[in-house]
Design a protein around this motif. Structure first.
Motif, PDB file in Angstrom:
ATOM      1  N   LYS A 269       0.898  -1.447   0.051  1.00 43.33           N
ATOM      2  CA  LYS A 269       0.017  -0.076   0.120  1.00 43.33           C
ATOM      3  C   LYS A 269       0.895   1.199  -0.007  1.00 43.33           C
ATOM      4  CE  LYS A 269      -4.099  -1.962   2.336  1.00 43.33           C
ATOM      5  NZ  LYS A 269      -4.620  -1.981   1.221  1.00 43.33           N
TER       6      LYS A 269
ATOM      7  N   HIS B 135       0.733   5.770  -0.124  1.00 41.41           N
ATOM      8  CA  HIS B 135      -0.076   6.874  -0.058  1.00 41.41           C
ATOM      9  C   HIS B 135       0.792   8.141  -0.610  1.00 41.41           C
ATOM     10  CE1 HIS B 135      -2.793   4.396   2.290  1.00 41.41           C
ATOM     11  NE2 HIS B 135      -1.946   4.092   2.874  1.00 41.41           N
TER      12      HIS B 135
ATOM     13  N   ILE C  28      -3.643   5.529  -9.328  1.00 40.14           N
ATOM     14  CA  ILE C  28      -4.444   5.411  -8.464  1.00 40.14           C
ATOM     15  C   ILE C  28      -3.824   4.182  -7.437  1.00 40.14           C
ATOM     16  CG2 ILE C  28      -6.752   4.663  -7.752  1.00 40.14           C
ATOM     17  CD1 ILE C  28      -7.621   5.599 -10.508  1.00 40.14           C
ATOM     18  N   HIS C  29      -3.310   3.413  -7.554  1.00 41.76           N
ATOM     19  CA  HIS C  29      -2.805   2.430  -6.535  1.00 41.76           C
ATOM     20  C   HIS C  29      -1.636   3.173  -5.934  1.00 41.76           C
ATOM     21  CE1 HIS C  29      -1.258  -1.112  -4.898  1.00 41.76           C
ATOM     22  NE2 HIS C  29       0.086  -0.840  -4.848  1.00 41.76           N
TER      23      HIS C  29
ATOM     24  N   GLU D 190      -3.729   6.256  -3.689  1.00 39.71           N
ATOM     25  CA  GLU D 190      -4.879   5.728  -3.037  1.00 39.71           C
ATOM     26  C   GLU D 190      -4.813   5.834  -1.575  1.00 39.71           C
ATOM     27  OE1 GLU D 190      -6.510   1.825  -3.588  1.00 39.71           O
ATOM     28  OE2 GLU D 190      -8.417   2.625  -4.478  1.00 39.71           O
ATOM     29  N   GLU D 191      -5.914   6.385  -1.011  1.00 40.00           N
ATOM     30  CA  GLU D 191      -5.805   6.675   0.528  1.00 40.00           C
ATOM     31  C   GLU D 191      -6.307   5.349   1.324  1.00 40.00           C
ATOM     32  OE1 GLU D 191      -4.535   8.971   2.272  1.00 40.00           O
ATOM     33  OE2 GLU D 191      -3.943  10.282   0.363  1.00 40.00           O
TER      34      GLU D 191
END
Length: 257
Positions: free
Chosen positions: A129, A131, A252-253, A256-257
């Motif tokens: 992930k 941010h 977007i990946h 993405e929040e």
């Protein structure tokens, strides 16, 4: 994670896993042969060489087995533990020449093998992930994405594009405006590496052919890089295209929040 499945479940990943299994079989075969030789050894030096080779091959076999296990986890969209991920990445970097030679010997297409590398890299990046801000993301694409008949020079300044929409540059500039990402067009790998060093992005989305993408992955190991293979309807290095939906999903990946 629809994008994960699209990237990992393709024929290139199957081929890559198949080559790994063949390599593991070969390593085990040599190990058994060395074990047989060790039983027939008569000198201490001979035994030392044989046992040292066996230990080395055992380590290689374990690394291949771990990599195959990681590929299976990625295939089923399962989380790969950090230690397994690290071993896999080290082994993939080290084994690249051998896998390419093995694939060539078995008459497999080099670009398909290279695509297997990029697919696995992408899945690993997508399993994390991020941010990030838009300006921390760099999109790199080769100059062949511009139509060959276009008179406007955009490799040094993408703002020279007249936004006619005949090539994908117009939409990539829209992504820059919409998400605030950096977008650069480069003439080769040397310039791409220089841009990464100068701009110091926290993530890269690279668009290129399989050969250039794999070369970039080998050069850039400290920055997450999503590799998108370009489309070549008119052959290599001329009027290439890119799946814009795939590029936007990659952006977007990262943000993405």
């Amino acid at each position: 994670m629809e994008m994960n499945k699209e990237i990992v479940k393709d024929t290139s990943t199957k081929l890559f896993a198949y080559l790994l299994v063949i390599m593991l079989t070969m390593v085990l075969g040599v190990w058994v042969a060395l074990f047989w030789l060790s039983l027939r050894s008569t000198t201490i030096l001979y035994q030392f060489i044989v046992f040292s080779s066996m230990i080395l091959l055992l380590g290689v076999g374990v690394a291949i087995g771990i990599t195959i296990f990681a590929v299976m986890l990625l295939w089923y969209n399962k989380k790969v533990p950090s230690i397994i991920k690290n071993i896999m990445m080290i082994f993939i970097d080290a084994s690249h020449p051998f896998i390419m030679v093995l694939g060539k010997a078995l008459k497999y297409d080099k670009d398909t093998i290279r695509r297997g590398y990029t697919s696995l890299n992408n899945q690993l990046v997508l399993s994390n992930k991020y941010h990030l801000k838009g300006e921390e993301i760099l999109i790199l694409t080769p100059h062949c994405i511009q139509k060959s008949f276009c008179p406007h020079k955009i490799t040094n300044d993408t703002n020279n594009c007249k936004r006619c929409g005949l090539c994908n540059v117009d939409q990539l500039l829209e992504f820059r405006e919409q998400y605030g990402v950096e977008f650069r067009i480069v003439t080769g790998g040397t310039l791409a590496r220089k841009l990464i060093m100068d701009l110091k992005p926290k993530a890269v989305i690279a668009i290129a052919c399989e050969r250039d993408l794999l070369s970039g992955l080998m050069d850039v190991k400290t920055i997450p890089l999503l590799a998108i293979v370009n489309k070549r309807p008119e052959g290599p290095c001329v009027n290439t295209e890119v799946d814009l939906l795939e590029v936007e999903k990659a952006i977007i990946h990262f943000i993405e929040e």
